[in-house]
Design a protein around this motif. Sequence first.
Motif, mmCIF file in Angstrom:
data_model
loop_
_atom_site.group_PDB
_atom_site.id
_atom_site.type_symbol
_atom_site.label_atom_id
_atom_site.label_comp_id
_atom_site.label_asym_id
_atom_site.label_seq_id
_atom_site.Cartn_x
_atom_site.Cartn_y
_atom_site.Cartn_z
ATOM 1 N N GLU A 102 -7.663 17.444 6.198
ATOM 2 C CA GLU A 102 -7.362 16.163 5.575
ATOM 3 C C GLU A 102 -8.461 15.794 4.578
ATOM 4 O OE1 GLU A 102 -4.629 14.578 5.927
ATOM 5 O OE2 GLU A 102 -3.828 15.881 7.488
ATOM 6 N N PRO A 103 -8.090 15.480 3.330
ATOM 7 C CA PRO A 103 -9.097 15.092 2.331
ATOM 8 C C PRO A 103 -9.849 13.812 2.691
ATOM 9 C CG PRO A 103 -7.008 15.654 1.285
ATOM 10 C CD PRO A 103 -6.753 15.583 2.750
ATOM 11 N N VAL A 104 -9.323 13.034 3.668
ATOM 12 C CA VAL A 104 -10.001 11.798 4.051
ATOM 13 C C VAL A 104 -11.413 12.078 4.558
ATOM 14 C CG1 VAL A 104 -9.215 11.781 6.456
ATOM 15 C CG2 VAL A 104 -9.660 9.621 5.272
ATOM 16 N N TRP A 105 -11.653 13.334 4.996
ATOM 17 C CA TRP A 105 -12.993 13.688 5.446
ATOM 18 C C TRP A 105 -14.008 13.545 4.318
ATOM 19 C CZ3 TRP A 105 -14.901 14.455 10.201
ATOM 20 C CH2 TRP A 105 -13.991 14.638 11.244
ATOM 21 N N LEU A 106 -13.558 13.754 3.083
ATOM 22 C CA LEU A 106 -14.467 13.578 1.944
ATOM 23 C C LEU A 106 -14.984 12.150 1.882
ATOM 24 C CD1 LEU A 106 -12.560 15.562 -0.825
ATOM 25 C CD2 LEU A 106 -14.686 16.227 0.302
ATOM 26 N N VAL A 107 -14.071 11.183 2.003
ATOM 27 C CA VAL A 107 -14.458 9.768 1.964
ATOM 28 C C VAL A 107 -15.374 9.439 3.138
ATOM 29 C CG1 VAL A 107 -13.597 7.398 1.968
ATOM 30 C CG2 VAL A 107 -12.300 9.194 0.793
ATOM 31 N N LEU A 108 -15.032 9.982 4.297
ATOM 32 C CA LEU A 108 -15.844 9.731 5.488
ATOM 33 C C LEU A 108 -17.269 10.252 5.289
ATOM 34 C CD1 LEU A 108 -15.934 8.678 8.387
ATOM 35 C CD2 LEU A 108 -15.234 10.960 9.149
ATOM 36 N N TYR A 109 -17.382 11.454 4.747
ATOM 37 C CA TYR A 109 -18.713 12.015 4.495
ATOM 38 C C TYR A 109 -19.529 11.107 3.573
ATOM 39 C CZ TYR A 109 -17.327 16.553 6.479
ATOM 40 O OH TYR A 109 -16.929 17.564 7.311
ATOM 41 N N VAL A 110 -18.909 10.643 2.490
ATOM 42 C CA VAL A 110 -19.624 9.805 1.513
ATOM 43 C C VAL A 110 -20.101 8.509 2.156
ATOM 44 C CG1 VAL A 110 -19.337 8.419 -0.578
ATOM 45 C CG2 VAL A 110 -18.493 10.766 -0.512
ATOM 46 N N VAL A 111 -19.214 7.856 2.914
ATOM 47 C CA VAL A 111 -19.567 6.583 3.546
ATOM 48 C C VAL A 111 -20.690 6.771 4.560
ATOM 49 C CG1 VAL A 111 -18.738 4.718 5.016
ATOM 50 C CG2 VAL A 111 -17.293 5.573 3.152
ATOM 51 N N VAL A 112 -20.561 7.798 5.409
ATOM 52 C CA VAL A 112 -21.572 8.030 6.441
ATOM 53 C C VAL A 112 -22.919 8.382 5.813
ATOM 54 C CG1 VAL A 112 -22.230 9.542 8.345
ATOM 55 C CG2 VAL A 112 -19.894 8.679 8.189
ATOM 56 N N ILE A 113 -22.929 9.227 4.784
ATOM 57 C CA ILE A 113 -24.185 9.600 4.124
ATOM 58 C C ILE A 113 -24.817 8.380 3.442
ATOM 59 C CG2 ILE A 113 -25.149 10.958 2.229
ATOM 60 C CD1 ILE A 113 -23.130 13.141 2.952
ATOM 61 N N SER A 114 -23.996 7.521 2.825
ATOM 62 C CA SER A 114 -24.520 6.309 2.195
ATOM 63 C C SER A 114 -25.150 5.382 3.226
ATOM 64 C CB SER A 114 -23.400 5.581 1.444
ATOM 65 O OG SER A 114 -22.850 6.392 0.430
ATOM 66 N N LEU A 115 -24.499 5.235 4.371
ATOM 67 C CA LEU A 115 -25.058 4.412 5.447
ATOM 68 C C LEU A 115 -26.367 5.020 5.969
ATOM 69 C CD1 LEU A 115 -21.833 3.495 7.463
ATOM 70 C CD2 LEU A 115 -23.213 1.962 6.046
ATOM 71 N N ALA A 116 -26.393 6.347 6.107
ATOM 72 C CA ALA A 116 -27.613 7.008 6.581
ATOM 73 C C ALA A 116 -28.753 6.807 5.598
ATOM 74 C CB ALA A 116 -27.343 8.498 6.790
ATOM 75 N N LEU A 117 -28.469 6.895 4.295
ATOM 76 C CA LEU A 117 -29.504 6.667 3.290
ATOM 77 C C LEU A 117 -30.062 5.250 3.386
ATOM 78 C CD1 LEU A 117 -28.162 8.378 0.037
ATOM 79 C CD2 LEU A 117 -30.379 8.781 1.103
ATOM 80 N N ALA A 118 -29.166 4.257 3.490
ATOM 81 C CA ALA A 118 -29.612 2.867 3.593
ATOM 82 C C ALA A 118 -30.414 2.640 4.869
ATOM 83 C CB ALA A 118 -28.403 1.934 3.543
ATOM 84 N N LEU A 119 -29.978 3.253 5.971
ATOM 85 C CA LEU A 119 -30.685 3.083 7.244
ATOM 86 C C LEU A 119 -32.075 3.714 7.181
ATOM 87 C CD1 LEU A 119 -30.650 2.127 10.170
ATOM 88 C CD2 LEU A 119 -29.622 4.328 10.804
ATOM 89 N N LEU A 120 -32.175 4.919 6.624
ATOM 90 C CA LEU A 120 -33.484 5.564 6.486
ATOM 91 C C LEU A 120 -34.416 4.729 5.620
ATOM 92 C CD1 LEU A 120 -32.367 9.281 5.971
ATOM 93 C CD2 LEU A 120 -33.637 8.378 7.929
ATOM 94 N N ARG A 121 -33.877 4.173 4.556
ATOM 95 C CA ARG A 121 -34.692 3.349 3.653
ATOM 96 C C ARG A 121 -35.138 2.071 4.357
ATOM 97 N NH1 ARG A 121 -35.523 3.351 -1.876
ATOM 98 N NH2 ARG A 121 -35.882 1.321 -2.821
ATOM 99 N N PHE A 122 -34.243 1.466 5.158
ATOM 100 C CA PHE A 122 -34.591 0.245 5.877
ATOM 101 C C PHE A 122 -35.655 0.540 6.939
ATOM 102 C CE2 PHE A 122 -34.130 -2.815 9.316
ATOM 103 C CZ PHE A 122 -34.122 -4.021 8.634
ATOM 104 N N VAL A 123 -35.475 1.631 7.687
ATOM 105 C CA VAL A 123 -36.446 1.986 8.730
ATOM 106 C C VAL A 123 -37.814 2.242 8.119
ATOM 107 C CG1 VAL A 123 -37.059 3.766 10.418
ATOM 108 C CG2 VAL A 123 -34.725 2.868 10.338
ATOM 109 N N TRP A 124 -37.838 2.992 7.012
ATOM 110 C CA TRP A 124 -39.124 3.268 6.363
ATOM 111 C C TRP A 124 -39.765 1.984 5.841
ATOM 112 C CZ3 TRP A 124 -42.283 7.405 5.953
ATOM 113 C CH2 TRP A 124 -43.324 7.319 5.033
ATOM 114 N N GLY A 125 -38.953 1.124 5.203
ATOM 115 C CA GLY A 125 -39.490 -0.126 4.671
ATOM 116 C C GLY A 125 -40.023 -1.038 5.764
ATOM 117 N N TRP A 126 -39.291 -1.149 6.863
ATOM 118 C CA TRP A 126 -39.715 -2.020 7.965
ATOM 119 C C TRP A 126 -40.991 -1.473 8.628
ATOM 120 C CZ3 TRP A 126 -38.385 -6.779 9.283
ATOM 121 C CH2 TRP A 126 -38.803 -7.268 10.526
ATOM 122 N N THR A 127 -41.027 -0.156 8.850
ATOM 123 C CA THR A 127 -42.215 0.458 9.460
ATOM 124 C C THR A 127 -43.428 0.334 8.543
ATOM 125 O OG1 THR A 127 -40.770 2.055 10.579
ATOM 126 C CG2 THR A 127 -43.120 2.576 10.490
#
Length: 546
Positions: A310-335
């Motif tokens: 299912e091509p929907v996996w492409l959208v899922l990958y993009v959303v999850v990777i974007s969330l992971a990037l934001a989370l990593l940036r938030f964790v680094w900034g807070w620390t």
Amino acid sequence: METVAVVLTLLLAVVASGALARFSPTPVPVPLVQIGLGAALSAIGDLGVGLQPEIFFLLFLPPLLFLDGWRIPKDGLLRDKGVILELALGLVFFTVLGLGFFMDWLIPGMPLAVAFALAAILSPTDPIAVSAIAARVPIPKRLMHILEGESLLNDASGLVCMRFAVAAAMTGTFSPVEAVGTFVWVALGGVATGVAVTTATTLAKNWVSRRVGEETGSQILISLLIPFGAYLIAEKLHCSGILAAVAAGISMSYAEQTGQALAVTRVRRAAVWDTVQFAANGVIFVLLGEQLPGIVSRAAEVVHDTGHHEPVWLVLYVVVISLALALLRFVWGWTSLQFTLFRAARRGRKVFVPGWRLVAATSLAGVRGAVTLAGILTLPLTLPDGSPFPGRDLAIFLAAGVIIVSLAAASVGLPRLLKGVELPPEPSHQEEEDRARIAAAQAAINAIEQAQHDISEGKIDADIYADIAARVMEAYRVRIDGRSKSGDEAALMRKAERIERELRLAGLRAERAELYRLARSHHLGQDRLRTLIREVDLLEARLTSV
């Protein structure tokens, strides 16, 4: 002929994107509009643009990074150097490791080296994309300066990390000791090359200008060639062309402080560079949109080969990777913030403690853009044995998707996060500006007195020179008196200056309208019209830039 038509079409799309973004009733970042226009062009008629990674990289990145380095406020860069280095170096390595391992786990069939390469190219942020959002969302100046400074350095660190990851994917080996040594050479050699190219070019053109005079067109062309020269020389020496372009831009800002260029050169050069920046950034995003349908189809094939039908996996990958990037940036900034507060407490200093919303806004403002797109397109097409580079099409799609998601998330989320948020106090530069204006006015008075004495000495009508000099100096004395006051008197004087500026602007606009009326009625020739309009425009530009 077809190539020229394609270029003109892309530039027309860039022009249209600005108008469409302004017509939009809700804030829409211009890059998103440009991506949409590119996709529409692809749907209407295939432009047939085949992007060659090396040419794409050379054509767009050097001038954009050079201009960023040239124009970024150096005082803000030095004041927040600790925070900027933490984001530009520490956060990049943290993102490469964290996101690389995460994507290796998330996406079946993507080799670890390719995952690291994608994580490395997703780590740099794009201040131009943030600026497009800031045009409608007021981002604090200090935060913008930090984001701009971060992007200057993380472009280089992210791209260097990607180079190592690609080399590992091509050879199947990775040596940490060799990587560290190479990183030092690549970084220091790139910086040294950029500084050397700008310094040598500036000395040479100043030497020529002192002897034969300055030609504005040549000066502008030289400034356009410097970033390409620095980039190509650094790459020839196997150093970082990206760092060379940035260092060349920063060196250019210091070289220009000598003030040897003519005023008309600076005015025209600034206009040319504004146009280059607008066109280059716009074309990059239009090209992204134009390539998007093909990228999606090729990425869907790669996902299908990994077992997901299912091509929907492409959208899922993009959303999850974007969330992971934001989370990593938030964790680094807070620390990083907690560490900074701990050090300040040990030294007994009181500092502003930002809330989680400001840290979240900093994380969300890490928008990806032109550098990410240009970098991911440089992934090799094949391995040394001739087989296709694994996961290349999927990596390009994921990078393009993260760019779009980060732009959309920032345009929607930043206004809400920054609304009513408590911000650190901005340093006031009013006293510094007043001192500079007073010193400049006093220098002008001294120069006028000396010039009046030199040109009127021994002449019969010397009193005319004295009267005119007194009239010119009076304007400077008024400026000194106004800037020397404090409290209510200073506020009243600045209010008077604003009123005077508004009245002068009204007069200049009336002048321009009358000049055009005279030209339309054939009472003023076109040559004289251009000269007079140029004078009015320069005066208005001076008043509106205050």
